[in-house]
Motif scaffolding. Structure first.
Motif, PDB file in Angstrom:
ATOM      1  N   ILE A   1      39.508 -49.095 -80.810  1.00 48.75           N
ATOM      2  CA  ILE A   1      38.456 -48.362 -81.486  1.00 48.75           C
ATOM      3  C   ILE A   1      37.105 -48.778 -80.866  1.00 48.75           C
ATOM      4  CG2 ILE A   1      37.149 -48.019 -83.575  1.00 48.75           C
ATOM      5  CD1 ILE A   1      40.013 -48.359 -84.978  1.00 48.75           C
ATOM      6  N   GLY A   2      36.817 -49.995 -80.646  1.00 48.48           N
ATOM      7  CA  GLY A   2      35.592 -50.660 -79.994  1.00 48.48           C
ATOM      8  C   GLY A   2      35.198 -50.098 -78.661  1.00 48.48           C
ATOM      9  N   GLY A   3      36.631 -50.128 -77.754  1.00 46.28           N
ATOM     10  CA  GLY A   3      36.470 -49.343 -76.429  1.00 46.28           C
ATOM     11  C   GLY A   3      36.249 -48.306 -76.240  1.00 46.28           C
TER      12      GLY A   3
ATOM     13  N   SER B   1      17.040 -52.469 -78.560  1.00 49.18           N
ATOM     14  CA  SER B   1      17.981 -52.391 -79.566  1.00 49.18           C
ATOM     15  C   SER B   1      19.167 -51.655 -79.144  1.00 49.18           C
ATOM     16  CB  SER B   1      17.482 -51.621 -80.877  1.00 49.18           C
ATOM     17  OG  SER B   1      16.485 -52.148 -81.427  1.00 49.18           O
ATOM     18  N   SER B   2      19.361 -50.565 -78.382  1.00 47.61           N
ATOM     19  CA  SER B   2      20.400 -50.177 -77.862  1.00 47.61           C
ATOM     20  C   SER B   2      21.026 -50.766 -76.852  1.00 47.61           C
ATOM     21  CB  SER B   2      19.785 -48.749 -77.220  1.00 47.61           C
ATOM     22  OG  SER B   2      21.216 -48.232 -76.537  1.00 47.61           O
ATOM     23  N   LYS B   3      20.233 -51.533 -75.919  1.00 46.77           N
ATOM     24  CA  LYS B   3      20.944 -52.423 -75.008  1.00 46.77           C
ATOM     25  C   LYS B   3      21.412 -53.598 -75.725  1.00 46.77           C
ATOM     26  CE  LYS B   3      19.296 -55.059 -70.852  1.00 46.77           C
ATOM     27  NZ  LYS B   3      18.242 -55.236 -69.765  1.00 46.77           N
ATOM     28  N   LEU B   4      20.791 -54.231 -76.750  1.00 44.77           N
ATOM     29  CA  LEU B   4      21.271 -55.284 -77.291  1.00 44.77           C
ATOM     30  C   LEU B   4      22.835 -54.914 -77.914  1.00 44.77           C
ATOM     31  CD1 LEU B   4      21.012 -58.416 -78.231  1.00 44.77           C
ATOM     32  CD2 LEU B   4      19.554 -57.431 -80.198  1.00 44.77           C
ATOM     33  N   LEU B   5      22.637 -53.454 -78.625  1.00 47.12           N
ATOM     34  CA  LEU B   5      24.018 -53.204 -79.261  1.00 47.12           C
ATOM     35  C   LEU B   5      25.134 -52.988 -78.213  1.00 47.12           C
ATOM     36  CD1 LEU B   5      25.655 -51.984 -81.571  1.00 47.12           C
ATOM     37  CD2 LEU B   5      24.852 -49.750 -80.963  1.00 47.12           C
ATOM     38  N   LYS B   6      24.821 -52.548 -77.073  1.00 48.39           N
ATOM     39  CA  LYS B   6      25.847 -52.302 -76.040  1.00 48.39           C
ATOM     40  C   LYS B   6      26.363 -53.833 -75.440  1.00 48.39           C
ATOM     41  CE  LYS B   6      23.924 -47.805 -74.461  1.00 48.39           C
ATOM     42  NZ  LYS B   6      23.152 -47.217 -73.386  1.00 48.39           N
ATOM     43  N   GLN B   7      25.458 -54.498 -75.476  1.00 47.80           N
ATOM     44  CA  GLN B   7      25.619 -56.104 -74.955  1.00 47.80           C
ATOM     45  C   GLN B   7      26.859 -56.720 -75.863  1.00 47.80           C
ATOM     46  OE1 GLN B   7      22.101 -58.178 -74.200  1.00 47.80           O
ATOM     47  NE2 GLN B   7      21.920 -57.096 -72.141  1.00 47.80           N
TER      48      GLN B   7
ATOM     49  N   SER C   1      38.184 -52.310 -63.864  1.00 57.67           N
ATOM     50  CA  SER C   1      37.248 -51.504 -65.156  1.00 57.67           C
ATOM     51  C   SER C   1      37.700 -50.418 -65.369  1.00 57.67           C
ATOM     52  CB  SER C   1      35.689 -51.999 -65.055  1.00 57.67           C
ATOM     53  OG  SER C   1      34.965 -51.232 -66.183  1.00 57.67           O
ATOM     54  N   PHE C   2      37.773 -49.607 -64.089  1.00 56.78           N
ATOM     55  CA  PHE C   2      37.928 -48.165 -64.269  1.00 56.78           C
ATOM     56  C   PHE C   2      39.277 -47.693 -64.714  1.00 56.78           C
ATOM     57  CE2 PHE C   2      39.913 -44.473 -62.243  1.00 56.78           C
ATOM     58  CZ  PHE C   2      38.872 -43.295 -62.362  1.00 56.78           C
ATOM     59  N   TRP C   3      39.999 -48.430 -64.277  1.00 54.45           N
ATOM     60  CA  TRP C   3      41.741 -48.348 -64.761  1.00 54.45           C
ATOM     61  C   TRP C   3      41.922 -48.651 -66.070  1.00 54.45           C
ATOM     62  CZ3 TRP C   3      43.861 -44.492 -62.591  1.00 54.45           C
ATOM     63  CH2 TRP C   3      43.818 -44.135 -61.343  1.00 54.45           C
ATOM     64  N   HIS C   4      41.312 -49.881 -66.409  1.00 56.43           N
ATOM     65  CA  HIS C   4      41.646 -50.207 -67.804  1.00 56.43           C
ATOM     66  C   HIS C   4      41.073 -49.102 -68.778  1.00 56.43           C
ATOM     67  CE1 HIS C   4      41.748 -53.129 -71.216  1.00 56.43           C
ATOM     68  NE2 HIS C   4      40.459 -53.003 -71.487  1.00 56.43           N
ATOM     69  N   ARG C   5      39.669 -48.788 -68.354  1.00 53.67           N
ATOM     70  CA  ARG C   5      39.129 -47.873 -69.376  1.00 53.67           C
ATOM     71  C   ARG C   5      39.888 -46.468 -69.694  1.00 53.67           C
ATOM     72  NH1 ARG C   5      35.068 -46.292 -67.417  1.00 53.67           N
ATOM     73  NH2 ARG C   5      34.715 -47.784 -65.431  1.00 53.67           N
ATOM     74  N   LYS C   6      40.230 -45.943 -68.264  1.00 53.00           N
ATOM     75  CA  LYS C   6      40.816 -44.785 -68.295  1.00 53.00           C
ATOM     76  C   LYS C   6      42.034 -44.544 -68.728  1.00 53.00           C
ATOM     77  CE  LYS C   6      37.488 -42.207 -66.099  1.00 53.00           C
ATOM     78  NZ  LYS C   6      36.984 -41.244 -66.808  1.00 53.00           N
ATOM     79  N   ILE C   7      43.060 -45.685 -68.420  1.00 52.79           N
ATOM     80  CA  ILE C   7      44.333 -45.374 -68.994  1.00 52.79           C
ATOM     81  C   ILE C   7      44.459 -45.499 -70.527  1.00 52.79           C
ATOM     82  CG2 ILE C   7      46.359 -46.916 -69.136  1.00 52.79           C
ATOM     83  CD1 ILE C   7      46.179 -47.572 -66.505  1.00 52.79           C
TER      84      ILE C   7
ATOM     85  N   GLN D   1      32.504 -47.948 -76.960  1.00 52.28           N
ATOM     86  CA  GLN D   1      31.715 -48.561 -75.643  1.00 52.28           C
ATOM     87  C   GLN D   1      31.726 -47.278 -74.561  1.00 52.28           C
ATOM     88  OE1 GLN D   1      32.352 -52.351 -73.911  1.00 52.28           O
ATOM     89  NE2 GLN D   1      33.685 -52.834 -75.787  1.00 52.28           N
ATOM     90  N   VAL D   2      33.075 -46.695 -74.637  1.00 56.72           N
ATOM     91  CA  VAL D   2      33.016 -45.545 -73.415  1.00 56.72           C
ATOM     92  C   VAL D   2      32.120 -44.381 -73.958  1.00 56.72           C
ATOM     93  CG1 VAL D   2      34.411 -43.938 -72.403  1.00 56.72           C
ATOM     94  CG2 VAL D   2      35.361 -45.947 -72.857  1.00 56.72           C
ATOM     95  N   THR D   3      31.589 -44.035 -75.273  1.00 61.55           N
ATOM     96  CA  THR D   3      31.049 -42.899 -75.711  1.00 61.55           C
ATOM     97  C   THR D   3      29.446 -43.492 -75.397  1.00 61.55           C
ATOM     98  OG1 THR D   3      32.500 -42.436 -77.454  1.00 61.55           O
ATOM     99  CG2 THR D   3      30.400 -41.597 -77.581  1.00 61.55           C
ATOM    100  N   LEU D   4      28.990 -44.732 -75.683  1.00 59.34           N
ATOM    101  CA  LEU D   4      27.828 -45.435 -75.577  1.00 59.34           C
ATOM    102  C   LEU D   4      27.286 -45.748 -74.386  1.00 59.34           C
ATOM    103  CD1 LEU D   4      27.442 -47.377 -79.036  1.00 59.34           C
ATOM    104  CD2 LEU D   4      26.725 -44.858 -78.546  1.00 59.34           C
TER     105      LEU D   4
END
Length: 520
Positions: free
Chosen positions: A157-159, A5-11, A180-186, A162-165
């Motif tokens: 908010i969704g991002g 369920s956790s994997k499905l939520l993340k996907q 991916s790294f710079w998109h998330r970090k910025i 995602q970063v938390t989960l």
């Protein structure tokens, strides 16, 4: 929650984020890109007009009466509701006398002479600002960019969820990992200022046009225009002052300004409204901005001092906190987006933060494109329509914008239909970048060419500005025209950065893999 369920939520979170993100990314990039120029609008609109090329005068030392009195004493000039815009309002160094029924009269306060006003033949700053919120597309553009802002808030908010989960691994060395790294970090670092700007932008776009049903209901069917309902609260109509139809000598404007400054020294006065001038009932309303209370005033909430035009006696002293809480709330919302009243250093800082956010949006698009490109690795040349469209929209807009800046000084100011030609050439050039993006097989080479061309345009702009305006950088510095000089310097430096990017960026996919692995 089970592992499945956790994997499905993340996907599902990732898929929804990708779907919404790639749909809104190009529009949001355009809003942010032109929003950077909108932040610097007060300086660009001074730079773009030849008539404003003179030194800023100290508003306390200006002899207002020598300019204003002859105009308003003219028998043919209206005597009621005369508007005077003081030097410094929106960084305009000119003094402007205007009325609803006459053309504005513009003065150079240093020479006290009437100057030409290019308001109807030079709108570069306002055009760039209008591109920021979709004005060229009228109501459809307002609503579209408003919903894009809502989509971006959902993405932020969704991002963050995602970063938390999801425990992302930041040790990857390939292009996909770096994007991916710079998109998330910025966006993790800058989500607070970005979501504030986005939220207030959404309120300003769809908040106004989407309020029609509620306005219709609350007015019991009388109107669907929210402005009609808000105007009495935000800008209540002043009580009419009846003329006594006599002819009385008025106090000089300079003296009235000094009296107002003594009554409320916290206000930076920007506008003067003359009511029933030359009549014994005359009143002078001096309004402005209180820099000691930012966020709370400057747009609808304007502190003011109202004096008698006859003897300068105080009639009313309206302070920042005297207005209704709803007016103050609206000013807070507008301030957070328009940055009204802030200094040049704050504007430049916010502009740089938004530039970084634009880069982060670009990294998100490149991440999606990289995943698509890997499917064709080693088989066929990757030729995806979304990649070409993104290239033209996100990179092609840079030389197109540099071109419209250059046209500002290449096109004669007395050219017929000058504004139409300038804007038309901008859109034609931008569309041409899309054609070139599809024509050229290698998107890497096209990106380098666009950066180089944009750099050349932005570097040439201050050079041609100096030639056609007659003011060299040294003259601008010596004559204290620092705003205009700073715009020239900013454009030149931006052009150099673009040329550096053109030189440094890889020219093909093989070089790109080495570049992002070693340097990003």
């Amino acid at each position: 929650m089970s592992d499945n369920s956790s994997k499905l939520l993340k996907q599902r979170l990732q898929r929804v984020h990708v779907s919404v993100g790639i749909s809104a990314s190009l529009f949001m990039y355009i809003a942010v890109f032109f929003g950077i120029f909108a932040i610097l609008l007060p300086y660009i609109q001074t730079w773009e007009k030849p008539s404003r090329h003179f030194e800023f005068a100290n508003i306390k030392n200006i002899d207002y009466s020598s300019m204003i009195d002859p105009i308003i004493s003219n028998e043919d000039f209206p005597k009621n509701n005369i508007n005077i815009t003081l030097p410094g309002y929106h960084n305009d160094p000119a003094l402007i006398i205007s009325h609803e029924f006459v053309e504005p009269i513009v003065f150079n306060p240093n020479t006290k002479k009437i100057i030409e006003n290019e308001e109807h033949i030079s709108e570069l700053a306002w055009f760039l600002n209008s591109m920021h919120y979709g004005r060229p597309l009228k109501t459809f553009g307002y609503v579209l960019f408003g919903f894009v802002a809502v989509a971006v808030m959902f993405l932020i908010i969704g991002g963050l969820i995602q970063v938390t989960l999801i425990k992302y691994k930041d040790k990857g060395k390939n292009q996909q990992s770096k994007f991916s790294f710079w998109h998330r970090k910025i966006f993790t670092w800058l989500f607070v200022p970005f979501i504030i700007v986005t939220l207030t932008g959404a309120l300003m776009n769809i908040g106004y046009f989407g309020s029609a049903p509620m306005a219709y209901i609350s007015s019991k069917g009388e109107t669907a225009n929210i402005g009609v309902l808000l105007r009495p609260v935000l800008n209540p109509e002043a009580k009419q002052i009846h003329r006594k139809n006599d002819n009385i000598k008025m106090l000089p404007i300079n003296e009235l300004i000094k009296k107002a400054q003594q009554i409320n020294p916290n206000i930076n006065f920007q506008k003067i409204l003359l009511i029933n001038w030359k009549d014994s009932s005359a009143q002078v309303e001096l309004s402005g901005y209180n820099p000691k209370m930012p966020f709370l005033n400057g747009v609808f909430n304007k502190p003011k001092v109202v004096l008698s035009g006859v003897d300068g006696s105080l009639i009313q002293n309206v302070k920042v906190l005297d207005k209704h809480w709803s007016v103050i709330f609206v000013d807070i919302m507008y301030f957070l987006h328009l940055l009204f009243g802030v200094d040049i250093f704050t504007r430049v800082l916010i502009a740089l933060l938004m530039l970084v956010c634009a880069v982060a949006i670009g990294f998100g698009v490149m991440l999606w494109l990289e995943k698509k490109a890997k499917k064709f690795e080693g088989t066929i040349i990757f030729y995806h329509w979304m990649g070409k469209l993104s290239l033209a929209v996100m990179i092609g807009v840079i030389p197109a914008t540099g071109f419209i800046f250059l046209l500002q000084w290449l096109l004669p100011f007395d050219l017929e239909n000058r504004l139409l030609i300038q804007k038309g050439l901008f859109f034609t050039f931008w569309l041409a970048t899309l054609t070139w993006s599809f024509y050229r097989i290698s998107s890497y080479k096209v990106a380098k060419e666009f950066f180089a061309l944009g750099g050349i345009f932005f570097i040439l702009t201050p050079i041609f500005h100096g030639i056609f305006s007659g003011f060299t950088p040294i003259q601008l510095y010596k004559q204290n025209m620092h705003i205009i000089l700073n715009v020239d310097i900013g454009l030149f430096l931006f052009g150099l950065v673009l040329l550096l990017l053109s030189y440094k960026l890889p020219k093909d996919r093989i070089e790109a893999k080495k570049f992002f692995k070693a340097k990003i």
